[in-house]
Motif scaffolding. Sequence first.
Motif, PDB file in Angstrom:
ATOM      1  N   LYS A 139       0.599   9.459  -2.669  1.00  0.00           N
ATOM      2  CA  LYS A 139       1.355   8.219  -2.444  1.00  0.00           C
ATOM      3  C   LYS A 139       1.394   7.366  -3.708  1.00  0.00           C
ATOM      4  O   LYS A 139       2.459   6.872  -4.103  1.00  0.00           O
ATOM      5  CB  LYS A 139       0.704   7.440  -1.302  1.00  0.00           C
ATOM      6  N   THR A 140       0.252   7.220  -4.355  1.00  0.00           N
ATOM      7  CA  THR A 140       0.200   6.430  -5.590  1.00  0.00           C
ATOM      8  C   THR A 140       1.007   7.094  -6.693  1.00  0.00           C
ATOM      9  O   THR A 140       1.745   6.428  -7.424  1.00  0.00           O
ATOM     10  CB  THR A 140      -1.260   6.256  -6.042  1.00  0.00           C
ATOM     11  N   GLY A 172       1.827   2.378  -3.269  1.00  0.00           N
ATOM     12  CA  GLY A 172       0.768   2.826  -4.155  1.00  0.00           C
ATOM     13  C   GLY A 172      -0.005   1.712  -4.824  1.00  0.00           C
ATOM     14  O   GLY A 172      -0.713   1.940  -5.809  1.00  0.00           O
ATOM     15  N   SER A 232       0.826  -1.206   0.000  1.00  0.00           N
ATOM     16  CA  SER A 232       0.000   0.000   0.000  1.00  0.00           C
ATOM     17  C   SER A 232       0.858   1.252   0.000  1.00  0.00           C
ATOM     18  O   SER A 232       0.531   2.244  -0.662  1.00  0.00           O
ATOM     19  CB  SER A 232      -0.953  -0.002   1.204  1.00  0.00           C
ATOM     20  N   GLN A 233       1.953   1.218   0.763  1.00  0.00           N
ATOM     21  CA  GLN A 233       2.875   2.352   0.787  1.00  0.00           C
ATOM     22  C   GLN A 233       3.464   2.610  -0.599  1.00  0.00           C
ATOM     23  O   GLN A 233       3.810   3.738  -0.944  1.00  0.00           O
ATOM     24  CB  GLN A 233       4.000   2.103   1.790  1.00  0.00           C
ATOM     25  N   GLN A 258       3.556   9.172  -6.395  1.00  0.00           N
ATOM     26  CA  GLN A 258       4.992   9.097  -6.097  1.00  0.00           C
ATOM     27  C   GLN A 258       5.552   7.705  -6.359  1.00  0.00           C
ATOM     28  O   GLN A 258       6.721   7.566  -6.745  1.00  0.00           O
ATOM     29  CB  GLN A 258       5.249   9.510  -4.653  1.00  0.00           C
ATOM     30  N   ALA A 259       4.740   6.683  -6.142  1.00  0.00           N
ATOM     31  CA  ALA A 259       5.194   5.313  -6.395  1.00  0.00           C
ATOM     32  C   ALA A 259       5.570   5.136  -7.865  1.00  0.00           C
ATOM     33  O   ALA A 259       6.609   4.542  -8.194  1.00  0.00           O
ATOM     34  CB  ALA A 259       4.109   4.317  -5.999  1.00  0.00           C
ATOM     35  N   ASP A 269      -4.014   9.904  -5.372  1.00  0.00           N
ATOM     36  CA  ASP A 269      -3.403  10.507  -4.190  1.00  0.00           C
ATOM     37  C   ASP A 269      -1.888  10.558  -4.381  1.00  0.00           C
ATOM     38  O   ASP A 269      -1.310   9.890  -5.242  1.00  0.00           O
ATOM     39  CB  ASP A 269      -3.757   9.704  -2.935  1.00  0.00           C
TER      40      ASP A 269
END
Length: 647
Positions: free
Chosen positions: A499-500, A450, A447-448, A502-503, A497
């Motif tokens: 986080k997604t 993304g 999840s981290q 940036q992944a 979002d």
Amino acid sequence: MASHRLASSQAVTKSKKITFNHEKLAQQLFYLGLFLYLVALIVPGLPQIIRDSAYLIVTFTAGYHVMIEGFGDTIKQTQIKHRFTPNIHILMTLAAVGAILIGNFSEAALLILIFAAAHFLEEYAEGKSKREITKLMNLNPTEARRCQANGEWQLVPVGQLKIGDHVRVLNGDQIPTDGQISAGQAVINEAAITGESMPKTKTVNDEVFGGTINGNQSFTMVVTKDSQDTVFAKILQLVQQSQSDLSQTATKIKRIEPIYVKIVLALFPIFILLGPLAWGWTWSTSLYRGMVFLIAASPCALAASAVPATLAAISNLAKREVLFKGGSYLTNLNELKAIAFDKTGTLTVGQPAVTDYQFVAATTEQTAAWLTILTNMERQSNHPLATAIVSHFNQQVTTISAEEMTVVNQVGQGLTADYQGQHYQIAKPSMFVTVPRELQQAQQAWSQAGKTVIYFAENSQVVAAVGLMDVPNQQAAAAIGYFQRQGITTTMITGDDLKTGQAIAQQLNIDQVVANVLPADKAAVVSDQQAKYGLVAMVGDGINDAPALVKADIGVAMGDGTDVAMDVADVVLMQNDLSKLSYAHRMSRRLSKIVWQNIVFSMLIVLLLVTLNLIGRMDLTIGVLAHEGSTLLVILNGLRLLLPLRK
């Protein structure tokens, strides 16, 4: 020269027959003049009056189209613009007439012959570039087999097709317009649309495109678009627009040309007067050198500096499925300072894929059994995540029939099924209270990064976790790296979002991410980047990207995207391959370099020839050869852009 003017497509269409006859006559007269010149030059013993008469005829036969364009176009443009608007051809015509008046018949004939030959060669060079682009137009469908009210099939023009019509496509036929297969199946070559060389298998309800080629099976289709709105029609519109839109440099040269010619014409009598009065020449020498001055100062090479090169570059890119709406966008690409990318479908594949999966500790046989049940449950769902899971594991598992395992899709709760006395469930993590520690840790890590995570449970006990995400496009990383090496700032714009976003950005090494952006706000992001960096490009594929594509200095649409994106963009990548955009940028840089080489070279030649003429080291023959030779070198230098760029 030919490059100093581009007629509108409408005018060309209306006068096609007249233009063809004029060109054919001009070529026939040129060959006649060439023959007479060789006769007068080679045949010994001809009386001088016969020889001079032959040269005089050569001047007015080979120079027919030169004089027509010299005086005719000057008069026409002067009437249109309400001011004296001369062109290069009038300089050559005056020089030839002047040479005849002072008795230099052979040099007048040579001047016209070489100038006319260069004129034809330049037209051929431009035509070659255009032909490379417009080969696509030969694929434009013209007829279709439409089902009539009585059930019979009738051959009709494609323009008569309407949305909802049923059309029969026989094996080997060209598909007449965009639509959906309603009966039958086919293997279709879509290279004209997508650039893909491998044919695609299509069946009922699959989309087909006009201009593509049917294989060895027949099918019936329903028309879904008017002929002018098809993907192929939009490609043709781009192609036609690219030919009529000049680059900024070419446009400036075209505007400057009449001014330059007027300056040369104004200097011509001054030059002749200064000969006897300031430099002590005889009037005959002064008039002769005045003729040489007209030739030496003529900007033929300058006029040919940009147009053939620009058309060659556009042609090169068109063959690689990169379509520009005009040369101005191609030249602007060289000045790019920042480039923004939509995420989904542009930087990513646009569909989720399995990236990770983990089972609790169990025997190999038990893990294989769970994997088989998980995959077979997902086979009975049409959710994109289910499609990704089936695609990933399909080759590893056997099929369980629907009679053996009934799957229930509970909205908001996932899938459930009973099989061999056990109860199974597939759902998002929030649906489960108790989860093994190792799966919890995997879920948190994924999840981290993304990724979307789902759990698979047997009798309410979670036994597996699967991580999925929309993975980066294979060509995206290389393209991002290229733009960064050129000092161009790269930005991802996404509605996901942070986080997604940036992944994905970390995998592609993108400079910055702007996340949680609503569709209506994408244009504002582009506007901010323009204020911060300068010239900005936007790359996208969806309807929600259209405002940003319009706002950007250069809008780039992915060919697999929506019609709206293609309509508003300045550039279309017919395949979702960002490496082609980096190739286009390299081509833009190469074009700029070659055009400036041509401009500097052509002006240096003019300066050299004028200087040599002033000091008496130049005669009419050498001036003609050097001047027209420089024009041909400029054209050939531009045509190098037809060749593939080296990596």
